[in-house]
Design a protein around this motif. Structure first.
Motif, PDB file in Angstrom:
ATOM      1  N   UNK A  80       4.034   7.158  -2.587  1.00 30.60           N
ATOM      2  CA  UNK A  80       2.954   7.991  -2.055  1.00 30.60           C
ATOM      3  C   UNK A  80       2.629   9.133  -3.016  1.00 30.60           C
ATOM      4  N   UNK A  81       3.650   9.666  -3.671  1.00 26.05           N
ATOM      5  CA  UNK A  81       3.445  10.766  -4.613  1.00 26.05           C
ATOM      6  C   UNK A  81       2.625  10.318  -5.818  1.00 26.05           C
ATOM      7  N   UNK A  82       2.939   9.139  -6.364  1.00 22.85           N
ATOM      8  CA  UNK A  82       2.193   8.669  -7.530  1.00 22.85           C
ATOM      9  C   UNK A  82       0.760   8.309  -7.147  1.00 22.85           C
ATOM     10  N   UNK A  83       0.553   7.896  -5.902  1.00 25.11           N
ATOM     11  CA  UNK A  83      -0.811   7.624  -5.419  1.00 25.11           C
ATOM     12  C   UNK A  83      -1.599   8.925  -5.309  1.00 25.11           C
ATOM     13  N   UNK A  84      -0.955   9.991  -4.865  1.00 26.43           N
ATOM     14  CA  UNK A  84      -1.623  11.297  -4.833  1.00 26.43           C
ATOM     15  C   UNK A  84      -1.974  11.771  -6.236  1.00 26.43           C
ATOM     16  N   UNK A  85      -1.083  11.502  -7.191  1.00 33.26           N
ATOM     17  CA  UNK A  85      -1.362  11.864  -8.579  1.00 33.26           C
ATOM     18  C   UNK A  85      -2.576  11.094  -9.085  1.00 33.26           C
ATOM     19  N   UNK A  86      -2.662   9.805  -8.757  1.00 32.30           N
ATOM     20  CA  UNK A  86      -3.804   8.999  -9.187  1.00 32.30           C
ATOM     21  C   UNK A  86      -5.105   9.529  -8.574  1.00 32.30           C
ATOM     22  N   UNK A  87      -5.068   9.865  -7.295  1.00 30.98           N
ATOM     23  CA  UNK A  87      -6.266  10.390  -6.637  1.00 30.98           C
ATOM     24  C   UNK A  87      -6.686  11.722  -7.239  1.00 30.98           C
ATOM     25  N   UNK A  88      -5.715  12.578  -7.528  1.00 27.20           N
ATOM     26  CA  UNK A  88      -6.032  13.860  -8.148  1.00 27.20           C
ATOM     27  C   UNK A  88      -6.591  13.654  -9.562  1.00 27.20           C
ATOM     28  N   UNK A  89      -6.023  12.719 -10.300  1.00 29.98           N
ATOM     29  CA  UNK A  89      -6.511  12.448 -11.659  1.00 29.98           C
ATOM     30  C   UNK A  89      -7.936  11.904 -11.619  1.00 29.98           C
TER      31      UNK A  89
END
Length: 164
Positions: A80-89
């Motif tokens: 979930x954390x890496x998905x949030x990073x992708x969305x923020x990027x």
């Protein structure tokens, strides 16, 4: 001419009217310099307000991601954390270039935005956290890397904004 009884000087009476001073200058209409000053102040205030609003809008995805990735949130999983990073990027970088990145390219992109690499050295842990049922050794550390990336890399710095 009349002569004064107690003085030897003669006094002259002239038919003069009382002095009338002109009216004081009015404060309105103002001179053009005052109007220009008021206009400059209004433009400056408007520019500051617009700059603050633009900055808040620019920082909104970062603040949301940081709030969701707080280290105090123990329920956040690395996937979930890496998905949030992708969305923020995706909010800060061109979608057509970031959305297609996966695996090593994705980790290389993430590390290219940081001074110290966090994702490529832990690539095996990330792959295990994303694609295996078994829990990884340090999921909190992986979530902390995501938090650190969002905090340090967003919004992109001009020198590091290149992809790849």
């Amino acid at each position: 001419m009349k002569e004064s009884s107690d003085s030897t000087l003669p006094t002259l009476e002239l038919p003069l009217k009382a002095l009338h001073l002109p009216d004081a200058p009015s404060w309105f209409p103002l001179a053009w310099g005052w109007w220009a000053s008021f206009a400059a102040i209004i433009v400056a205030i408007l520019a500051v307000v617009l700059l603050i609003r633009w900055n808040k809008k620019k920082q909104a995805p970062k603040k949301t991601a940081l709030r969701l990735l707080k280290p105090s949130h123990t329920a956040v999983k690395p996937s979930a954390a890496i998905e949030l990073v992708r969305q923020a990027a995706l909010c800060y970088f061109p979608r057509e270039q970031v959305a297609q990145l996966t695996g090593k390219e994705w980790y290389a992109f993430l590390d290219s935005q940081l001074t110290d690499p966090l994702f490529q050295p832990n690539e095996h842990q990330w792959q295990a956290a994303l694609y295996q049922k078994d829990a990884v050794e340090n999921p909190e550390e992986l979530v902390e890397h995501c938090y650190q990336w969002v905090n340090d890399a967003l919004p992109p710095k001009k020198g590091r904004a290149k992809l790849g």
